[in-house]
Design an enzyme around this catalytic site. Structure first.
Site, PDB file in Angstrom:
ATOM      1  CE  LYS A  16      41.225  49.890  43.782  1.00  0.00           C
ATOM      2  NZ  LYS A  16      42.161  49.482  42.698  1.00  0.00           N
ATOM      3  CD  GLN A  32      40.422  39.919  42.773  1.00  0.00           C
ATOM      4  OE1 GLN A  32      39.961  40.209  43.864  1.00  0.00           O
ATOM      5  NE2 GLN A  32      41.147  40.774  42.067  1.00  0.00           N
ATOM      6  CB  CYS A  65      38.071  43.813  36.693  1.00  0.00           C
ATOM      7  SG  CYS A  65      39.606  43.539  37.581  1.00  0.00           S
ATOM      8  CG  HIS A  68      38.501  38.797  38.436  1.00  0.00           C
ATOM      9  ND1 HIS A  68      39.782  38.336  38.217  1.00  0.00           N
ATOM     10  CD2 HIS A  68      38.614  40.144  38.571  1.00  0.00           C
ATOM     11  CE1 HIS A  68      40.631  39.346  38.213  1.00  0.00           C
ATOM     12  NE2 HIS A  68      39.961  40.457  38.429  1.00  0.00           N
TER      13      HIS A  68
HETATM   14  C1  2RA Z   1      43.171  43.043  39.949  1.00  0.00           C
HETATM   15  N1  2RA Z   1      40.967  44.051  40.140  1.00  0.00           N
HETATM   16  O1  2RA Z   1      42.553  42.012  39.661  1.00  0.00           O
HETATM   17  C2  2RA Z   1      42.407  44.340  40.127  1.00  0.00           C
HETATM   18  C3  2RA Z   1      42.745  45.336  39.067  1.00  0.00           C
HETATM   19  N2  2RA Z   1      42.382  44.904  37.775  1.00  0.00           N
HETATM   20  O2  2RA Z   1      44.391  43.092  40.116  1.00  0.00           O
END
Ligand code: 2RA
Length: 350
Positions: A225, A156, A129, A254
């Site tokens: 990633k 995030q 994501c 995010h």
């Molecule tokens: C997180 N992108 O935000 C990772 C998995 N969704 O924890």
């Protein structure tokens, strides 16, 4: 006959959004089958206004299924994706199990839709994501100006860590609400918020410069990633990418601050024009009037929102920008559903 779709992991935070999205899509799918762990089997969930009973994950559960969207932990996808594919099911997997597999395409319909057909294993991977929150904008700019380097900081949301992340943050916020002092003394949050849940430090009234697991050189899995997936999706194996992934006390959406370097000079007006015309992007960039993307304006929407576009003060080939994307929608459920719909069109074209 419309293709039969299975949703594997229908009861999770992303699965719930998947069912919402599927309920807004007309004439794409015939039967929609809900598959989850034996623990959830028997639950009844609403899809397209109808109650559908969840069946336990098993080989037989895939009988008659044409496409399956998986939102389960990596190890469950690694085991069950090939089993479903061996039965002729096209698997669209939202886990990290196959993302870097050279025989599995990593697809963002706005960026590399043609890769959907390149699936020798019968499996197509959905990006992480965090990558998905910025890559539609990066893909649009790369097509015009030739991306050579990315330096990003992510902010995030807690729901990136699933329902446990949401519950932990809300629980911590309840603990600190009304306190006139918490957050003002060293370590006072750690002593008072109780359960840290999936996070390595208190999240309420704090930021945590960590997401995922520890990898070589002190990088987090999340940061690698962003780097590796951006390279694969854009087809730029030598793209320079440096990411710092930070968890912030936001429930869902995010954000990323992006420094992007291109082969060609890029003026702000040119970048705005490209982004304004690009599918899946909302331009929100008028700081004089307080207009820039914030998670709370973006949550629950499908597009990538882009703002704070500035030309680097040092090089006309570089720009700065700020992007927000709902990590459960485009970041997971929507992109997976969009890929599945590209596959569904193959069936209807037969
Ligand atoms: C997180 N992108 O935000 C990772 C998995 N969704 O924890």
């Amino acid at each position: 006959k419309l293709p039969t779709l299975a949703v594997v992991g229908a009861t999770g935070a992303v699965g719930t959004v998947m069912l919402d999205l599927l309920s807004t899509r007309e004439n794409v799918w015939g039967e929609i089958r809900l598959i989850a762990s034996a623990r959830s089997a028997g639950k009844r969930l609403t899809v397209r206004g109808e109650q559908v009973e969840v069946v336990a994950l098993s080989e037989d559960a895939f009988d008659g299924v044409d496409v399956a969207m998986f939102d389960v932990p990596d190890e469950v996808s690694a085991e069950w994706g090939p089993i479903a594919a061996a039965k002729g099911v096209v698997v669209v997997d939202n886990s990290g199990a196959f993302r870097m597999d050279p025989e599995v395409p990593l697809v963002v319909p706005e960026v590399n839709p043609g890769q959907v057909r390149n699936r020798p294993k019968g499996i197509i991977s959905n990006p992480n994501c965090t990558t998905l929150s910025m890559i539609v904008a990066m893909g649009a700019l790369h097509a015009e100006f030739g991306l050579t380097s990315l330096i990003v900081a992510s902010y995030q949301a807690a729901s990136g860590a699933g329902q446990a992340g949401i519950d932990t943050l809300r629980g911590q916020l309840a603990k600190v609400a009304g306190s006139p002092t918490l957050g003002s003394q060293p370590g006072d949050l750690r002593r008072s918020v109780g359960d840290l849940g999936p996070f390595p430090a208190p999240l309420a009234l704090n930021v945590v410069p960590w997401a995922g697991s520890l990898k070589d050189g002190g990088w987090s899995s999340e940061e690698l990633k962003v780097r590796n997936e951006s390279r694969k999706i854009l087809g730029l194996p030598n793209l320079k990418v440096s990411a710092t992934c930070v968890r912030v006390p936001v429930i869902t959406t995010h954000s990323l601050a992006v420094h992007a370097v291109f082969e060609r000079e890029i003026a702000v007006a040119q970048a705005r024009e490209v982004l304004r015309d690009a599918p899946g992007i909302v331009l929100c960039d008028d700081p004089a009037n307080g207009e820039f993307p914030t998670p709370n304006d973006v949550v629950g929407t499908d597009p990538t929102w882009v703002g704070r576009i500035r030309s680097s003060l040092d090089d006309p080939r570089e720009i700065e920008l700020f992007v927000c994307g709902d990590n459960l929608r485009k970041g997971a459920a929507l992109n997976t559903a969009q890929i599945a719909e590209l596959v569904a069109r193959e069936f209807s074209a037969r």
